[in-house]
Scaffold this active site. Sequence first.
Site, PDB file in Angstrom:
ATOM      1  N   SER A 110       0.963  -1.179   0.102  1.00  0.00           N
ATOM      2  CA  SER A 110      -0.005  -0.142   0.052  1.00  0.00           C
ATOM      3  C   SER A 110       1.024   1.107   0.158  1.00  0.00           C
ATOM      4  O   SER A 110       1.887   1.304   0.645  1.00  0.00           O
ATOM      5  CB  SER A 110      -0.766   0.185   1.105  1.00  0.00           C
ATOM      6  OG  SER A 110      -0.326   0.541   2.436  1.00  0.00           O
ATOM      7  N   GLY A 111       0.340   2.343  -0.683  1.00  0.00           N
ATOM      8  CA  GLY A 111       1.320   3.469  -0.766  1.00  0.00           C
ATOM      9  C   GLY A 111       0.546   4.765  -0.186  1.00  0.00           C
ATOM     10  O   GLY A 111      -0.340   4.516   0.216  1.00  0.00           O
ATOM     11  N   PRO A 115      -3.250   1.486  -3.510  1.00  0.00           N
ATOM     12  CA  PRO A 115      -2.379   0.639  -3.489  1.00  0.00           C
ATOM     13  C   PRO A 115      -1.296   0.703  -4.820  1.00  0.00           C
ATOM     14  O   PRO A 115      -1.803   1.215  -5.754  1.00  0.00           O
ATOM     15  CB  PRO A 115      -3.464  -0.576  -3.984  1.00  0.00           C
ATOM     16  CG  PRO A 115      -4.739   0.299  -4.444  1.00  0.00           C
ATOM     17  CD  PRO A 115      -4.623   1.354  -3.679  1.00  0.00           C
ATOM     18  N   LYS A 135       0.925   2.756  -9.893  1.00  0.00           N
ATOM     19  CA  LYS A 135       0.267   3.369  -8.526  1.00  0.00           C
ATOM     20  C   LYS A 135      -0.981   4.084  -8.931  1.00  0.00           C
ATOM     21  O   LYS A 135      -0.947   5.217  -9.603  1.00  0.00           O
ATOM     22  CB  LYS A 135       1.308   4.355  -7.852  1.00  0.00           C
ATOM     23  CG  LYS A 135       2.705   3.857  -7.271  1.00  0.00           C
ATOM     24  CD  LYS A 135       3.420   4.916  -6.900  1.00  0.00           C
ATOM     25  CE  LYS A 135       4.768   4.365  -5.943  1.00  0.00           C
ATOM     26  NZ  LYS A 135       5.575   5.286  -5.079  1.00  0.00           N
ATOM     27  N   ASP A 240      14.975  11.235   3.023  1.00  0.00           N
ATOM     28  CA  ASP A 240      14.736   9.711   3.605  1.00  0.00           C
ATOM     29  C   ASP A 240      16.002   8.753   2.800  1.00  0.00           C
ATOM     30  O   ASP A 240      15.385   7.664   2.201  1.00  0.00           O
ATOM     31  CB  ASP A 240      13.363   9.045   3.378  1.00  0.00           C
ATOM     32  CG  ASP A 240      13.146   8.026   4.182  1.00  0.00           C
ATOM     33  OD1 ASP A 240      14.052   7.510   4.876  1.00  0.00           O
ATOM     34  OD2 ASP A 240      12.157   7.437   4.281  1.00  0.00           O
TER      35      ASP A 240
END
Length: 402
Positions: A110-111, A115, A135, A240
């Site tokens: 899942s984003g 999904p 996506k 990140d």
Amino acid sequence: MSLQCNFSTSNRCNANGINNGVIIIPVILGFSSVVLIIIVIWKTCKMKKEKERAPVILLQDKPNPAKRLENEYESMTNATEQILAARDPSFKRWEIPPENLTGNLEYMQSGTYGPIYKANILSTDGSGEVKAVFKSLHDNANAKEILEYLDFVKFHMKVCNHDSIVKLLGCRTEKLPLYIFLEYVSGGCLLHSLWQLRETAAESGEVVLNLTEKSMYSIAKQVACGLDYLTTKHKVIHGDIAARNILIHEDLTVKLAGLSLAFDVYKTGTLSSHRAAQVPIKWLAPERVIKRPITEKSDTWSFGIFLYEVVTLGAPPYPEFQPLEIFPKLQRNYRMPKPSNSSNALYDLMKQCWQWKPYERPNWSDLTNKLEALMSNADEIKLLQVADELDLNQYKQAAGVF
Ligand SMILES: *[C@@H]1O[C@H](CO)[C@@H](O)[C@H](O)[C@H]1NC(C)=O
Ligand SMILES: *[C@@H]1O[C@H](CO)[C@@H](O)[C@H](O)[C@H]1NC(C)=O
Ligand SMILES: *[C@@H]1O[C@H](CO)[C@@H](O)[C@H](O)[C@H]1NC(C)=O
Ligand SMILES: *[C@@H]1O[C@H](CO)[C@@H](O)[C@H](O)[C@H]1NC(C)=O
Ligand SMILES: *[C@@H]1O[C@H](CO)[C@@H](O)[C@H](O)[C@H]1NC(C)=O
């Protein structure tokens, strides 16, 4: 007077005044009570009348709920159509219709927006199927989310245009459902690939990727190039940097992924505190831990941790400390010791990335040059190996990743 006196049989005439009072006061009291009662009744009637009128007004204001929902839905659909019709013409060039999606979608994870699937699409040049990451925006998205998703697609159109960053293959923004196709990277997440090298080293001898010292520097250099491109071309930071956010092809080319923080920076000029809070502390530059202003040099710190991850084949940083113990130690100038498999030159590079003052850390072109130099002298035969086995739960604990 006498008449009045005569009315009251028992009272004397000298008590006339008192008698008058006894009669007049109740009369006045009675009269005013009547007036009061009339006023109260009149008021009540008026309020009742108003109350009776009121619902009529309310009804005109508020249609019945079902009707309202229908209208809202219609105006939302209208809004969506208008939003999509008014979108930037630059989207058109990237449009891939659903017909070009072949075969089944294979769920990956899942984003942020919905999904994420593995998919096959027919390519633009008609050369056949290519694998892609699909996506899509989730079904119940409101107008605000649709607008944000369009921004997200646009960000990919502009920014994902470098060899070291996952590429945008196409999108659909003409009609709902909205989606994008991103480059599918065959080897998957670098962190898992590094772990597999350990497992194969420990168990089967079946090599998935052959990672030599030279290829390790090459990987690091590609990542530095991608970050250089993000900062110099687009004035965004990644936010990140970690092996878990790097994808690797079987030919050892790598791609930066996990760009949702970069998207925030692109859109707002700053990291969204909600998403930034999800980055594990062990990768964070000190200025991020204490919420000081962030620059691309905050990525540089994380890049130092990333170098450590690669050379240790995916070991958790600071394995002996809890995430919250790190900051005070860094403040007292503690840094991770040299990993046993790291060359002195590579460890020096890590330590430069871990300079307390951001401006003392090297810039991306510096780092790229230094890695290039290391690469030219590096061993290209001996494979990187680490003897220790790695347990996933222990890793999560030690790395502070959940
Ligand atoms: C939606 O659009 C249609 C025509 O496209 C129009 O007839 C209708 O009134 C609109 N509805 C709302 C709620 O705006
Ligand atoms: C869709 O697939 C066809 C081949 O069936 C191809 O010719 C066309 O270019 C594809 N369209 C896009 C936008 O990729
Ligand atoms: C890795 O190297 C071995 C020999 O050391 C070779 O047999 C194998 O095919 C190589 N694997 C890849 C993916 O290059
Ligand atoms: C990067 O740092 C070096 C010094 O270490 C400096 O000469 C160079 O101009 C810097 N590059 C950029 C793009 O800031
Ligand atoms: C890495 O360290 C291990 C011991 O942990 C050693 O056996 C191996 O040869 C080293 N590899 C390299 C490339 O230095």
